[in-house]
Design a protein around this motif. Structure first.
Motif, short mmCIF file in Angstrom:
data_model
loop_
_atom_site.label_atom_id
_atom_site.label_comp_id
_atom_site.label_asym_id
_atom_site.label_seq_id
_atom_site.Cartn_x
_atom_site.Cartn_y
_atom_site.Cartn_z
N ALA A 23 16.70 -61.35 -53.83
CA ALA A 23 15.39 -61.95 -54.11
C ALA A 23 14.99 -62.87 -52.96
CB ALA A 23 15.46 -62.74 -55.41
N ALA A 47 11.78 -56.14 -65.73
CA ALA A 47 12.91 -56.85 -65.12
C ALA A 47 13.82 -57.44 -66.20
CB ALA A 47 12.41 -57.94 -64.19
N ASP A 96 16.78 -60.25 -67.50
CA ASP A 96 17.24 -61.61 -67.22
C ASP A 96 18.57 -61.55 -66.48
OD1 ASP A 96 15.07 -62.98 -68.44
OD2 ASP A 96 15.97 -62.59 -70.41
N LEU A 116 12.72 -61.49 -57.64
CA LEU A 116 13.72 -60.74 -58.38
C LEU A 116 14.69 -60.03 -57.44
CD1 LEU A 116 11.24 -59.10 -60.90
CD2 LEU A 116 12.83 -60.97 -61.44
N HIS A 117 15.94 -59.96 -57.86
CA HIS A 117 16.91 -59.14 -57.15
C HIS A 117 16.64 -57.67 -57.52
CE1 HIS A 117 19.14 -62.69 -56.00
NE2 HIS A 117 19.21 -63.07 -57.28
N GLU A 118 16.92 -56.78 -56.59
CA GLU A 118 16.63 -55.37 -56.82
C GLU A 118 17.85 -54.52 -56.45
OE1 GLU A 118 13.57 -52.11 -54.94
OE2 GLU A 118 12.73 -54.04 -55.58
N LYS A 160 15.30 -54.16 -61.49
CA LYS A 160 15.11 -55.53 -61.02
C LYS A 160 15.64 -56.51 -62.06
CE LYS A 160 11.06 -54.35 -58.21
NZ LYS A 160 9.63 -54.60 -57.94
N SER A 161 16.08 -57.68 -61.59
CA SER A 161 16.63 -58.67 -62.51
C SER A 161 16.58 -60.06 -61.89
CB SER A 161 18.07 -58.32 -62.86
OG SER A 161 18.58 -59.21 -63.83
N LYS A 162 16.51 -61.05 -62.77
CA LYS A 162 16.52 -62.44 -62.30
C LYS A 162 17.91 -62.83 -61.81
CE LYS A 162 12.94 -63.66 -65.67
NZ LYS A 162 12.67 -64.39 -66.94
N THR A 163 18.93 -62.35 -62.51
CA THR A 163 20.32 -62.59 -62.08
C THR A 163 21.11 -61.29 -62.16
OG1 THR A 163 21.06 -63.17 -64.33
CG2 THR A 163 20.30 -64.98 -62.93
#
Length: 518
Positions: free
Chosen positions: A295, A211, A213, A301-303, A313-316
């Motif tokens: 998320a 994932a 950031d 996590l956003h996907e 996937k990422s946190k932001t």
């Protein structure tokens, strides 16, 4: 043909050549053959590693091949590659001469592994800013794989072929005599079409990534700025885009970008790409987003899912998918797309030499297109829905001074007509009289504004306007925590490159601030 400054620059470039090669010209008695041979003589005089022959037997004249001694590299130019294609010529000379390309070894290995005989033919115009990407990519494939050949053909010079193949848009690419594709394509896109397993392998590899950031979706000015500002913070940054550069890659002239009075879209895209590569940004091209999964509110996590089958996937997130040219959405438009309906006057204009065309739209883009086309075609009719044009006064004055231009106001376009293979007219309603009218013509250039690329977000929790623009706050954040947006895809007014870059930087700083607070 080359001025002293250009000769000096070319001579410097040719000093990078490490092995001898020859230019083999196929000529006739025409003026264009003489012009081409003069150019080739000038080039060959700049390096002792170049040998020029004029005994070529190619069917297209004038043309020339660039070969290593005793080896047919498969690189041929039919025409005189000046204008935007001069860079393609220089790169072909250097690469046939042994200078390594700025391409990863992984991609070169993919080219070498291609199997099966492939003859590519690309029809280009010297004023097309999208054509060099295709010409240079196919030349590179020919140089690194003996089973690949490529002929770059100036459509304006070989009008008989253009007419026979009914080519009305450039670049037009043929593979082994059959249509392959049209429009700007990168090397990766071409390889993706001929190497059928490549997309699946790449999707699998992307889905296995850890994932991020911050993940930026979109590679235009907003996306590039967001990626740079994010990477400068030292966080794990990715950028996924259908094509790097976005709309800017299709823009001919860019004026008054602060500190740069004038440049061209492809040059700016190249500079953006080089700037992004200076930082630790994981750039993933040929990735068109199709699904957004937010998320869980309690964390996670956003996907993003992509057309290729990959998921990231990422946190932001920073959404910077930009916009595209608005279409007329009338019967016949899609049926005759690239068969008389066009969206890039700079690219396709030369193919309409001596023909009658219409330009749809009276804003700056439409009026500028009409002015440019008036110098190429026999007649231009500008069609505007409103009762007045919205273009700058200086542009309107210039347009009205041209003898081969008509302006029709209060006109609602209703249908593109054709004979089954190409456009032959435009139907419209006179909004002042409700009378149905028709214009006989051979080409229609659509220049009526932009549509945000947000269809893939419909049904998601991200709030958008009825027009499909993403609603953002002062920090660039959307209605979904941790998801930011920037550029032409948002509600921020004034769709300008300089504004998109600033908004991209702001959105990524907003994403970083969100990360450290959460």
């Amino acid at each position: 043909m080359l001025d002293a400054n250009l000769k000096s620059q070319l001579k410097t470039y040719l000093e990078k050549v490490t092995q001898p090669f020859e230019i083999v010209a196929s000529l006739d008695d025409g003026a264009k053959s003489q012009e081409l041979f003069g150019l080739l003589e000038e080039i060959s005089s700049l390096s002792d590693k170049i040998t020029l022959h004029s005994d070529g037997q190619a069917s297209r004249k004038p043309s020339f091949a660039i070969n290593r001694p005793g080896e047919d590299t498969g690189v041929v130019f039919a025409g005189i590659p000046m204008g935007h294609e001069f860079t393609s010529l220089v790169l072909a000379l250097l690469q046939v001469g042994g200078h390594p390309p700025k391409t990863s070894e992984e991609v070169l290995d993919q080219i070498r592994a291609l199997d099966g005989e492939m003859l590519f033919e690309t029809y280009y115009s010297l004023s097309c800013q999208n054509c060099p990407d295709v010409v240079q990519a196919l030349n590179l494939m020919a140089i690194f794989n003996p089973k690949v050949r490529h002929v770059a053909i100036d459509g304006a010079l070989f009008q008989d072929e253009v007419e026979a193949r009914e080519i009305m848009s450039v670049p037009s690419i043929y593979l082994n005599g059959k249509p392959f594709d049209q429009g700007r394509m990168t090397l990766e896109q071409i390889l993706g079409k001929v190497d059928t397993g490549a997309a699946e392998r790449e999707a699998k590899k992307l889905s296995e990534k850890a994932a991020f950031d911050t993940l930026v979706i979109g590679g235009g000015p907003a996306g590039a700025a967001a990626a740079i500002y994010s990477a400068r913070k030292g966080i794990n940054t990715g950028l996924a885009a259908g094509r790097f550069g976005g709309q800017v890659a299709d823009t001919m002239g860019i004026e008054n970008f602060i500190s740069v009075s004038h440049t061209e879209g492809p040059k700016m895209v190249s500079a953006l790409e080089e700037h992004v590569k200076e930082y630790e940004v994981d750039v993933m091209n040929l990735q068109t987003a199709t699904v957004f999964k937010a998320a869980d509110p309690d964390g996670g996590l956003h996907e993003i899912a992509f057309e290729s089958g990959a998921t990231l996937k990422s946190k932001t997130l920073v959404l910077a998918t930009g916009a595209r040219w608005r279409e007329m959405n009338v019967p016949g438009e899609q049926a005759y797309r690239n068969k008389g309906v066009a969206y890039c006057p700079h690219c396709d204009g030369p193919l309409y030499k001596g023909k009658r065309v219409a330009v749809i739209g009276g804003g700056n883009s439409g009026v500028e297109a009409a002015i440019d086309l008036a110098g190429i075609v026999s007649h231009v009719t500008l069609v505007e829905f409103m009762g007045e044009m919205r273009a700058d006064a200086v542009l309107q004055k210039k347009l009205k001074s041209l003898p081969n231009v008509d302006i029709i106001l209060n006109a609602q376009s209703t249908e593109v007509t054709g004979d089954g293979s190409r456009v032959n007219g435009l139907n419209y309603i006179d909004r002042t009289s409700d009378e149905h009218k028709a214009i006989a013509l051979e080409g229609i250039f659509v220049q009526i504004g932009l549509v945000p690329n947000t269809e893939w977000l419909k049904g998601s929790p991200i709030e958008m306007t009825p027009r499909g623009e993403i609603i953002v706050d002062a920090h660039g954040m959307t209605s979904v925590p941790g998801v930011f947006a920037a550029g032409d895809v948002t509600t921020v007014p004034y769709k300008q490159i300089v504004i998109a870059m600033g908004e991209g930087a702001k959105a990524s700083l907003g994403a970083f601030d969100y990360l450290i607070r959460n």
